[in-house]
Design a protein around this motif. Structure first.
Motif, PDB file in Angstrom:
ATOM      1  N   THR A 229     -13.014 -12.241  16.936  1.00  0.00           N
ATOM      2  CA  THR A 229     -13.304 -11.374  18.084  1.00  0.00           C
ATOM      3  C   THR A 229     -13.500  -9.946  17.618  1.00  0.00           C
ATOM      4  O   THR A 229     -12.721  -9.428  16.814  1.00  0.00           O
ATOM      5  N   GLU A 230     -14.557  -9.313  18.114  1.00  0.00           N
ATOM      6  CA  GLU A 230     -14.828  -7.918  17.797  1.00  0.00           C
ATOM      7  C   GLU A 230     -15.057  -7.132  19.081  1.00  0.00           C
ATOM      8  O   GLU A 230     -15.387  -7.695  20.134  1.00  0.00           O
ATOM      9  N   GLU A 231     -14.883  -5.833  18.972  1.00  0.00           N
ATOM     10  CA  GLU A 231     -15.069  -4.947  20.116  1.00  0.00           C
ATOM     11  C   GLU A 231     -16.443  -4.291  20.026  1.00  0.00           C
ATOM     12  O   GLU A 231     -16.801  -3.673  19.021  1.00  0.00           O
ATOM     13  N   ALA A 232     -17.214  -4.411  21.120  1.00  0.00           N
ATOM     14  CA  ALA A 232     -18.548  -3.813  21.155  1.00  0.00           C
ATOM     15  C   ALA A 232     -18.515  -2.377  21.648  1.00  0.00           C
ATOM     16  O   ALA A 232     -19.484  -1.629  21.463  1.00  0.00           O
ATOM     17  N   GLY A 233     -17.427  -1.969  22.257  1.00  0.00           N
ATOM     18  CA  GLY A 233     -17.310  -0.620  22.795  1.00  0.00           C
ATOM     19  C   GLY A 233     -16.437  -0.625  24.026  1.00  0.00           C
ATOM     20  O   GLY A 233     -15.937  -1.674  24.457  1.00  0.00           O
TER      21      GLY A 233
ATOM     22  N   ASN B 166     -26.191 -13.021  18.195  1.00  0.00           N
ATOM     23  CA  ASN B 166     -25.541 -14.258  17.758  1.00  0.00           C
ATOM     24  C   ASN B 166     -24.123 -14.405  18.302  1.00  0.00           C
ATOM     25  O   ASN B 166     -23.388 -15.299  17.882  1.00  0.00           O
ATOM     26  N   ALA B 167     -23.725 -13.524  19.227  1.00  0.00           N
ATOM     27  CA  ALA B 167     -22.385 -13.629  19.810  1.00  0.00           C
ATOM     28  C   ALA B 167     -22.285 -14.916  20.630  1.00  0.00           C
ATOM     29  O   ALA B 167     -23.199 -15.274  21.379  1.00  0.00           O
ATOM     30  N   GLN B 168     -21.162 -15.620  20.475  1.00  0.00           N
ATOM     31  CA  GLN B 168     -20.956 -16.868  21.201  1.00  0.00           C
ATOM     32  C   GLN B 168     -20.646 -16.618  22.681  1.00  0.00           C
ATOM     33  O   GLN B 168     -21.087 -17.365  23.551  1.00  0.00           O
ATOM     34  N   SER B 169     -19.897 -15.581  22.952  1.00  0.00           N
ATOM     35  CA  SER B 169     -19.559 -15.203  24.329  1.00  0.00           C
ATOM     36  C   SER B 169     -19.021 -13.781  24.301  1.00  0.00           C
ATOM     37  O   SER B 169     -18.785 -13.208  23.231  1.00  0.00           O
ATOM     38  N   PHE B 170     -18.843 -13.209  25.464  1.00  0.00           N
ATOM     39  CA  PHE B 170     -18.284 -11.865  25.559  1.00  0.00           C
ATOM     40  C   PHE B 170     -17.492 -11.745  26.857  1.00  0.00           C
ATOM     41  O   PHE B 170     -17.647 -12.543  27.791  1.00  0.00           O
ATOM     42  N   SER B 171     -16.659 -10.733  26.924  1.00  0.00           N
ATOM     43  CA  SER B 171     -15.844 -10.484  28.116  1.00  0.00           C
ATOM     44  C   SER B 171     -15.630  -8.986  28.249  1.00  0.00           C
ATOM     45  O   SER B 171     -15.669  -8.237  27.267  1.00  0.00           O
ATOM     46  N   ILE B 172     -15.410  -8.546  29.473  1.00  0.00           N
ATOM     47  CA  ILE B 172     -15.174  -7.137  29.768  1.00  0.00           C
ATOM     48  C   ILE B 172     -13.814  -7.021  30.449  1.00  0.00           C
ATOM     49  O   ILE B 172     -13.581  -7.635  31.501  1.00  0.00           O
ATOM     50  N   GLN B 173     -12.931  -6.235  29.873  1.00  0.00           N
ATOM     51  CA  GLN B 173     -11.579  -6.086  30.388  1.00  0.00           C
ATOM     52  C   GLN B 173     -11.539  -5.027  31.493  1.00  0.00           C
ATOM     53  O   GLN B 173     -12.492  -4.259  31.695  1.00  0.00           O
ATOM     54  N   THR B 174     -10.415  -4.980  32.193  1.00  0.00           N
ATOM     55  CA  THR B 174     -10.269  -4.012  33.281  1.00  0.00           C
ATOM     56  C   THR B 174     -10.242  -2.568  32.773  1.00  0.00           C
ATOM     57  O   THR B 174     -10.519  -1.642  33.534  1.00  0.00           O
ATOM     58  N   ASP B 175      -9.897  -2.374  31.484  1.00  0.00           N
ATOM     59  CA  ASP B 175      -9.922  -1.025  30.923  1.00  0.00           C
ATOM     60  C   ASP B 175     -11.277  -0.676  30.312  1.00  0.00           C
ATOM     61  O   ASP B 175     -11.413   0.347  29.647  1.00  0.00           O
TER      62      ASP B 175
ATOM     63  N   TYR C 282     -16.562  -9.429  22.095  1.00  0.00           N
ATOM     64  CA  TYR C 282     -17.443 -10.582  21.912  1.00  0.00           C
ATOM     65  C   TYR C 282     -16.904 -11.427  20.758  1.00  0.00           C
ATOM     66  O   TYR C 282     -16.171 -10.947  19.888  1.00  0.00           O
ATOM     67  N   ILE C 283     -17.291 -12.700  20.777  1.00  0.00           N
ATOM     68  CA  ILE C 283     -16.825 -13.652  19.769  1.00  0.00           C
ATOM     69  C   ILE C 283     -17.970 -13.956  18.809  1.00  0.00           C
ATOM     70  O   ILE C 283     -19.061 -14.338  19.224  1.00  0.00           O
ATOM     71  N   ASN C 284     -17.697 -13.786  17.518  1.00  0.00           N
ATOM     72  CA  ASN C 284     -18.679 -14.057  16.466  1.00  0.00           C
ATOM     73  C   ASN C 284     -18.850 -15.568  16.270  1.00  0.00           C
ATOM     74  O   ASN C 284     -18.020 -16.363  16.725  1.00  0.00           O
TER      75      ASN C 284
END
Length: 263
Positions: free
Chosen positions: A167-171, A146-155, A160-162
């Motif tokens: 915003t929550e961190e998936a790992g 059900n996440a609206q979108s997600f992004s992956i940072q350089t680190d 992901y956005i609920n």
């Protein structure tokens, strides 16, 4: 039989192997994360006809006289230089900027890869094309359905956005570090296996920490094969192969002359 004939045979076999390696490099020119291979040769043992002698009061030293017996395959090395990045704008296409490898697992087996084309399976886990799970610092990385979108940072942090906008961190994606990546063993499907000579650093490395590599989302690292270099090496190997065949034909002509002495 003439020693030159056997030397020519060894040269033909070795350059056939080199052509095999070059052909595989060219076949993978567009394979993401592929690392090209190079071939080196070594000379075989030499037959000593006269040994070396040291200098005496009456005569100077004499060098040994040796006849080489051909060549043999030395190494087939993988060159782990950085490949160019191709922009795809797919957030799950990941490229590593620097040293390190992605870690993927399934059925208790661990593999390493530079190919960063990942997907989401039906459970929201990040997997590669073979269904192997991408490993984070805390295990598998899963994004809720059900996440609206997600992004992956350089680190390597995956956010992901609920549905409620939070915003929550998936790992956080972890990387494997090797002191000698050329010592890894190819396993096909863009995967590598650890080996006793690869020098695996224990544990996963955090991207961008202590000089570690960074992760670029929306890009893929392509093959580091240089076609101009491969075609040049192909021509060189072809000419060397032809030269070794000429050794065999010339040796055969000499043997024919010896046989004709009987007539």
């Amino acid at each position: 039989m003439l020693r030159s004939m056997y030397a020519g045979i060894s040269g033909m076999k070795n350059f056939q192997t080199k052509l095999d390696v070059i052909g595989n490099n060219i076949a993978n020119v567009n394979t993401s994360g592929y690392k090209k291979a190079t071939v080196s040769f070594q000379d075989l043992m030499s037959q000593t006809t006269t040994g070396a002698q040291g200098a005496t009061d009456a005569r100077g030293g004499i060098n040994a006289s040796q006849v080489g017996l051909g060549s043999k395959l030395g190494t087939i090395s993988n060159i782990h230089t950085q490949g160019f990045q191709q922009t795809t704008n797919n957030p799950l296409d990941l490229a590593i900027e620097g040293d390190g490898m992605f870690v993927v697992e399934a059925d208790g087996a661990t593999y390493y890869t530079r190919s960063g084309n990942f997907y989401l399976d039906d459970e929201g886990s990040v997997v590669n094309a073979n269904g192997l799970y991408l490993q984070g610092l805390q295990g598998n990385i899963t994004i809720p359905a059900n996440a609206q979108s997600f992004s992956i940072q350089t680190d390597g942090i995956v956010n992901y956005i609920n549905p409620d906008g939070t915003t929550e961190e998936a790992g956080q994606i972890g990387l494997a570090s090797f002191s000698n990546p050329a010592g890894l063993q190819k396993d096909g499907s863009n995967l590598y296996l650890d080996s006793p000579n690869a020098g695996l650093v224990p544990g996963l490395v955090t991207p961008e920490a202590d000089g570690a590599a960074s992760i670029v989302s929306g890009s893929l690292e392509m093959s580091n094969v240089d076609l101009a270099e491969e075609f040049t090496e192909m021509i060189t190997a072809q000419r060397a192969f032809q030269a070794n065949t000429r050794i065999i034909t010339t040796s055969d002509e000499i043997l024919q002359e010896l046989v004709n002495l009987k007539r």
